[in-house]
Design an enzyme around this catalytic site. Structure first.
Site, PDB file in Angstrom:
ATOM      1  N   GLY A   1      45.973  23.540  48.883  1.00 27.85           N
ATOM      2  CA  GLY A   1      46.936  24.694  49.573  1.00 27.85           C
ATOM      3  C   GLY A   1      47.104  24.554  51.166  1.00 27.85           C
ATOM      4  O   GLY A   1      46.236  23.934  51.746  1.00 27.85           O
ATOM      5  N   ASN A   2      48.292  24.859  51.608  1.00 27.99           N
ATOM      6  CA  ASN A   2      48.311  25.182  53.005  1.00 27.99           C
ATOM      7  C   ASN A   2      49.321  26.157  53.325  1.00 27.99           C
ATOM      8  O   ASN A   2      49.979  26.633  52.313  1.00 27.99           O
ATOM      9  CB  ASN A   2      48.741  23.740  53.480  1.00 27.99           C
TER      10      ASN A   2
ATOM     11  N   THR B   1      44.241  20.001  57.620  1.00 30.25           N
ATOM     12  CA  THR B   1      44.159  19.005  56.334  1.00 30.25           C
ATOM     13  C   THR B   1      42.859  19.063  55.977  1.00 30.25           C
ATOM     14  O   THR B   1      41.945  19.152  56.806  1.00 30.25           O
ATOM     15  CB  THR B   1      44.829  17.657  56.604  1.00 30.25           C
ATOM     16  N   GLY B   2      42.468  19.387  54.634  1.00 27.29           N
ATOM     17  CA  GLY B   2      41.140  19.016  54.357  1.00 27.29           C
ATOM     18  C   GLY B   2      40.302  20.086  54.250  1.00 27.29           C
ATOM     19  O   GLY B   2      39.234  19.957  54.051  1.00 27.29           O
TER      20      GLY B   2
ATOM     21  N   SER C   1      48.489  17.950  55.482  1.00 25.16           N
ATOM     22  CA  SER C   1      49.378  16.582  55.033  1.00 25.16           C
ATOM     23  C   SER C   1      50.714  16.934  54.422  1.00 25.16           C
ATOM     24  O   SER C   1      51.720  16.214  54.504  1.00 25.16           O
ATOM     25  CB  SER C   1      48.387  15.876  53.843  1.00 25.16           C
ATOM     26  N   GLU C   2      51.036  18.207  54.091  1.00 22.88           N
ATOM     27  CA  GLU C   2      52.263  18.770  53.553  1.00 22.88           C
ATOM     28  C   GLU C   2      53.218  19.152  54.694  1.00 22.88           C
ATOM     29  O   GLU C   2      54.142  20.022  54.410  1.00 22.88           O
ATOM     30  CB  GLU C   2      52.077  20.040  52.588  1.00 22.88           C
TER      31      GLU C   2
ATOM     32  N   HIS D   1      51.989  27.184  50.200  1.00 25.05           N
ATOM     33  CA  HIS D   1      51.917  26.189  49.167  1.00 25.05           C
ATOM     34  C   HIS D   1      50.442  26.329  48.582  1.00 25.05           C
ATOM     35  O   HIS D   1      49.410  26.478  48.977  1.00 25.05           O
ATOM     36  CB  HIS D   1      51.860  24.676  49.578  1.00 25.05           C
TER      37      HIS D   1
ATOM     38  N   HIS E   1      47.865  26.526  44.406  1.00 25.82           N
ATOM     39  CA  HIS E   1      47.975  26.158  42.939  1.00 25.82           C
ATOM     40  C   HIS E   1      47.375  27.094  42.009  1.00 25.82           C
ATOM     41  O   HIS E   1      46.254  26.941  41.243  1.00 25.82           O
ATOM     42  CB  HIS E   1      47.028  24.886  42.913  1.00 25.82           C
TER      43      HIS E   1
ATOM     44  N   HIS F   1      52.212  19.522  40.137  1.00 22.87           N
ATOM     45  CA  HIS F   1      51.450  19.888  41.461  1.00 22.87           C
ATOM     46  C   HIS F   1      50.995  21.352  41.622  1.00 22.87           C
ATOM     47  O   HIS F   1      49.944  21.456  41.645  1.00 22.87           O
ATOM     48  CB  HIS F   1      52.357  19.334  42.568  1.00 22.87           C
TER      49      HIS F   1
END
Ligand code: 13P
Length: 226
Positions: free
Chosen positions: A31-32, A47-48, A78-79, A98, A100, A161
């Protein structure tokens, strides 16, 4: 934007990320989250890093072309290309999430859109949720795939995704995520019980009029434009 306001916003992002993690809308470091600042910069998660263990200092600032302005110890999500694409296309959008979440991501994986008019609150505040064709995460394929839908919805199922929601503010965007996942759960259970019974076009029209009267802002789906 002054330092104090930016710091307050950083803390707000960390709080929302923590809720997203605690509600199981992401696993591990998935997620971001990003927010558009009033001076045009964008604050985005690194990221990460798990969204349950973020600190305000770890957020990264970038400009709309993707140049990193300040990043502490981490690189931006990364998104980032997908987030920036959305801000460029939708001047009304102030935040992007974003994630999941289990049920809505299951619909995304199955390629099943959540586009039936079955719940009044969803008709009022979220609208039909399309499935966006698969694009490799973190690449330009994702913004390209979103292109067809970006002006027609505020929530998107990303095939194989996860999901993306957009809104005028961070809280508005988080609530859309929460509503999307709730909608997916109810739709799933209703299908086990024999399937949803959609609202009639007349009832939907009444809700559309209420939305206009209450000035609830959401993108209109292709089938909803007059
Ligand atoms: P980042 O950690 O780079 O934000 O990526 C997480 C993710 O969910 C990719 O789709």
């Amino acid at each position: 934007m002054d330092f104090v306001s930016e710091y307050r916003l950083r803390k707000e992002i960390v709080d929302v990320c923590s809720k997203i993690y605690q509600k199981g809308f992401v696993a591990a470091n998935d997620g971001n989250v990003s927010v558009r600042l009033d001076d045009g910069r964008v604050l985005i998660t690194p990221t990460g890093v798990s969204k349950g263990f973020l600190s305000p200092e770890e957020l990264v600032t970038v400009d709309l072309s993707g140049s990193v302005l300040s990043c502490g110890a981490h690189k931006p999500s990364s998104e980032l290309p997908m987030h920036l694409y959305i801000y460029r296309e939708r001047p009304d959008v102030g935040a992007v999430v974003h994630a999941h979440p289990l049920f809505s991501t299951a619909f995304a994986v199955a390629g099943v859109p959540l586009d039936k008019n079955v719940l009044a609150e969803v008709v009022l505040t979220l609208g039909p949720v399309p499935v966006v064709e698969y694009g490799t995460p973190s690449t330009e394929e994702l913004p390209q795939a979103l292109g067809k839908y970006i002006h027609k919805a505020d929530a998107f199922l990303l095939a194989n995704h996860g999901v993306v929601t957009v809104g005028s503010s961070l809280l508005d965007t988080f609530w859309k995520l929460e509503r999307l996942e709730h909608f997916a759960q109810i739709s799933f259970i209703a299908r086990l019980l024999g399937g949803e019974r959609p609202l009639s076009p007349e009832e939907v029209e009444k809700l559309n009029r209420i939305r206009e009267r209450l000035r609830i802002r959401r993108a209109l789906g292709a089938s909803e434009e007059h």
